[in-house]
Design a protein around this motif. Structure first.
Motif, PDB file in Angstrom:
ATOM      1  N   THR A 186      -4.904  -7.797   2.239  1.00 33.36           N
ATOM      2  CA  THR A 186      -6.311  -7.422   2.288  1.00 33.36           C
ATOM      3  C   THR A 186      -7.042  -7.917   1.055  1.00 33.36           C
ATOM      4  O   THR A 186      -6.428  -8.188   0.019  1.00 33.36           O
ATOM      5  N   LEU A 234     -17.195  -8.885  14.171  1.00 28.81           N
ATOM      6  CA  LEU A 234     -16.869  -8.509  12.793  1.00 28.81           C
ATOM      7  C   LEU A 234     -15.684  -9.309  12.251  1.00 28.81           C
ATOM      8  O   LEU A 234     -15.692  -9.757  11.108  1.00 28.81           O
ATOM      9  N   THR A 235     -14.661  -9.499  13.102  1.00 25.15           N
ATOM     10  CA  THR A 235     -13.491 -10.256  12.662  1.00 25.15           C
ATOM     11  C   THR A 235     -13.879 -11.674  12.263  1.00 25.15           C
ATOM     12  O   THR A 235     -13.445 -12.199  11.230  1.00 25.15           O
ATOM     13  N   GLU A 288      -0.470  -8.207   9.073  1.00 17.68           N
ATOM     14  CA  GLU A 288      -1.876  -7.860   9.280  1.00 17.68           C
ATOM     15  C   GLU A 288      -2.689  -8.398   8.113  1.00 17.68           C
ATOM     16  O   GLU A 288      -2.352  -8.177   6.947  1.00 17.68           O
ATOM     17  N   ALA A 342      -6.568  -8.206   6.822  1.00 16.97           N
ATOM     18  CA  ALA A 342      -7.792  -7.468   7.145  1.00 16.97           C
ATOM     19  C   ALA A 342      -8.620  -7.227   5.902  1.00 16.97           C
ATOM     20  O   ALA A 342      -8.076  -7.184   4.791  1.00 16.97           O
ATOM     21  N   ALA A 378     -12.112  -2.729   3.803  1.00 16.94           N
ATOM     22  CA  ALA A 378     -12.741  -1.589   4.485  1.00 16.94           C
ATOM     23  C   ALA A 378     -11.867  -1.048   5.616  1.00 16.94           C
ATOM     24  O   ALA A 378     -11.959   0.134   5.971  1.00 16.94           O
ATOM     25  N   TYR A 379     -10.995  -1.889   6.187  1.00 14.22           N
ATOM     26  CA  TYR A 379     -10.133  -1.475   7.285  1.00 14.22           C
ATOM     27  C   TYR A 379      -8.996  -0.560   6.831  1.00 14.22           C
ATOM     28  O   TYR A 379      -8.270  -0.003   7.661  1.00 14.22           O
ATOM     29  N   MET A 380      -8.784  -0.431   5.499  1.00 18.45           N
ATOM     30  CA  MET A 380      -7.667   0.357   4.989  1.00 18.45           C
ATOM     31  C   MET A 380      -7.974   1.849   4.944  1.00 18.45           C
ATOM     32  O   MET A 380      -7.078   2.677   4.830  1.00 18.45           O
ATOM     33  N   ARG A 381      -9.232   2.208   4.990  1.00 23.58           N
ATOM     34  CA  ARG A 381      -9.624   3.613   4.828  1.00 23.58           C
ATOM     35  C   ARG A 381      -8.997   4.488   5.919  1.00 23.58           C
ATOM     36  O   ARG A 381      -8.994   4.133   7.098  1.00 23.58           O
ATOM     37  N   ARG A 396      -5.879   5.282   6.374  1.00 22.77           N
ATOM     38  CA  ARG A 396      -4.546   4.910   6.840  1.00 22.77           C
ATOM     39  C   ARG A 396      -3.476   5.294   5.819  1.00 22.77           C
ATOM     40  O   ARG A 396      -3.751   5.440   4.633  1.00 22.77           O
ATOM     41  N   GLN A 447     -13.234   2.135  -4.073  1.00 24.61           N
ATOM     42  CA  GLN A 447     -12.401   1.300  -3.196  1.00 24.61           C
ATOM     43  C   GLN A 447     -10.977   1.182  -3.727  1.00 24.61           C
ATOM     44  O   GLN A 447     -10.012   1.251  -2.961  1.00 24.61           O
ATOM     45  N   ARG A 476      -3.269   4.605  -0.249  1.00 23.83           N
ATOM     46  CA  ARG A 476      -2.774   4.281   1.095  1.00 23.83           C
ATOM     47  C   ARG A 476      -1.256   4.128   1.103  1.00 23.83           C
ATOM     48  O   ARG A 476      -0.645   4.093   2.176  1.00 23.83           O
TER      49      ARG A 476
END
Length: 341
Positions: free
Chosen positions: A164, A181-182, A215, A217, A220-223, A225, A244, A251
């Motif tokens: 990430t 978005l991707t 993965e 990413a 922001a996608y880590m929140r 998890r 952040q 995580r």
């Protein structure tokens, strides 16, 4: 100091060609780095210059020939670093680098550290649950972390790799970019894909990505998890905010490893906003099982001009800090000075 002329015999035409490099690039690098005149006539290498410089060039060439006879690859960056080790009286330590294979890429070529700083960085990754790799561009921070991750996955030490980075350049402006978005964040993740393709090949990567083993990413996608049994790499961490960085570090799940890489001289956050990486290095300084590997201009393995660029910016930053400290100190002294009638 007296001048010295030296002739070294280079046995084997293949060693001559390797020593020369493409368009004699290696010889030019050797001459430039040691301040000597170097030429190859047949199998005889002629070196001339001041005695100390010639002695260094000779020692480097002999060491390089030993490496070549073992089948090691020698390029301009190897020569450049060998000379710097010679100047520091540590030339024999180059064997440590060449004997330690970090990974093997998809072409079957070994991935090795090219500097002692890189080797210490990889050793820290192997030994600690959380490692910070901090240093300028071109020091291999991200690539070596990803090489270590692929080895951990292959050895079944982890079940997946999560990569990430913050898309801080995009900020609130993602909307004007085309696609979903991707597709919008893909350009910010491209350097991670490039490294993965080099290490494992595009087909292997795609197969593992489709299965969720790898993965890539945005941060922001880590929140929300929890990442267990994973090797997690946060790249460009200097562009994280304090919030952040805390979110990311928390995580970590069981049997996971984290590597955080960044260059504190290239922060893209708004002026006056402290980097989350800078704060984390301070906050976690005494926390066990956290390692910090600080790479410098000596560990830059791109074009040798990059070393000079990094040094120039470091000198400029020091001058600016000194000027700021002098100005601030003068203002404080003036403020505290007693008033005289």
């Amino acid at each position: 100091m007296a001048d010295k002329n030296l002739t070294l015999s280079v046995q084997g035409s293949e060693h001559c060609m390797t020593l020369l490099g493409a368009s004699d690039a290696n010889l030019r690098t050797l001459a430039r780095q040691t301040n000597t005149a170097v030429s190859l006539r047949g199998t005889d290498l002629m070196i001339s210059g001041e005695e100390q410089d010639v002695d260094c060039a000779e020692a480097v060439v002999r060491q390089l020939l030993t490496l070549m006879r073992r089948g090691e690859a020698v390029d301009a960056s190897t020569i450049q670093y060998a000379v710097s080790l010679c100047r520091a009286g540590e030339l024999d330590r180059i064997d440590e680098l060449m004997s330690d294979v970090v990974a093997v890429n998809h072409r079957g070529r070994p991935v090795k550290c090219k500097t002692l700083g890189q080797r210490e960085y990889v050793a820290a990754i192997r030994k600690h649950a959380l490692t910070f790799g901090v240093g300028p561009a071109g020091t291999g921070k991200t690539y070596l972390a990803m090489a270590a991750a692929t080895v951990a996955l292959k050895n079944k030490e982890v079940e997946r790799i999560v990569l990430t980075r913050p898309a801080v350049e995009a900020g609130e402006k993602l909307g004007f970019l085309p696609g979903d978005l991707t597709q919008k964040v893909d350009p910010y993740l491209r350097p991670l894909y490039d490294a993965l393709f080099d290490l494992m090949g595009a087909e292997s990567y795609q197969r593992l990505a489709d299965r969720g083993v790898i993965e890539v990413a945005p941060l922001a996608y880590m929140r929300g998890r929890t990442l267990s049994d994973a090797f997690i790499i946060l790249d460009e961490a200097q562009n994280t905010t304090s919030e952040q960085m805390k979110m990311f570090l928390t995580r970590m799940g069981f049997r996971s490893r984290m590597v955080v890489t960044g260059d504190l001289t290239q922060v893209d956050l708004p002026r006056g906003r402290r980097s989350g990486l800078d704060e984390a290095l301070e906050v976690l300084a005494d926390v066990p099982d956290v390692a910090v590997a600080r790479l410098t201009h000596r560990d830059v393995v791109r074009h040798e001009l990059v070393q000079s660029i990094v040094l120039a910016y470091e000198r400029h930053a020091r001058r600016e800090k000194e000027d700021y400290d002098d100005t601030e100190g003068k203002e404080i002294r003036q403020k505290n000075a007693p008033d005289h009638p």
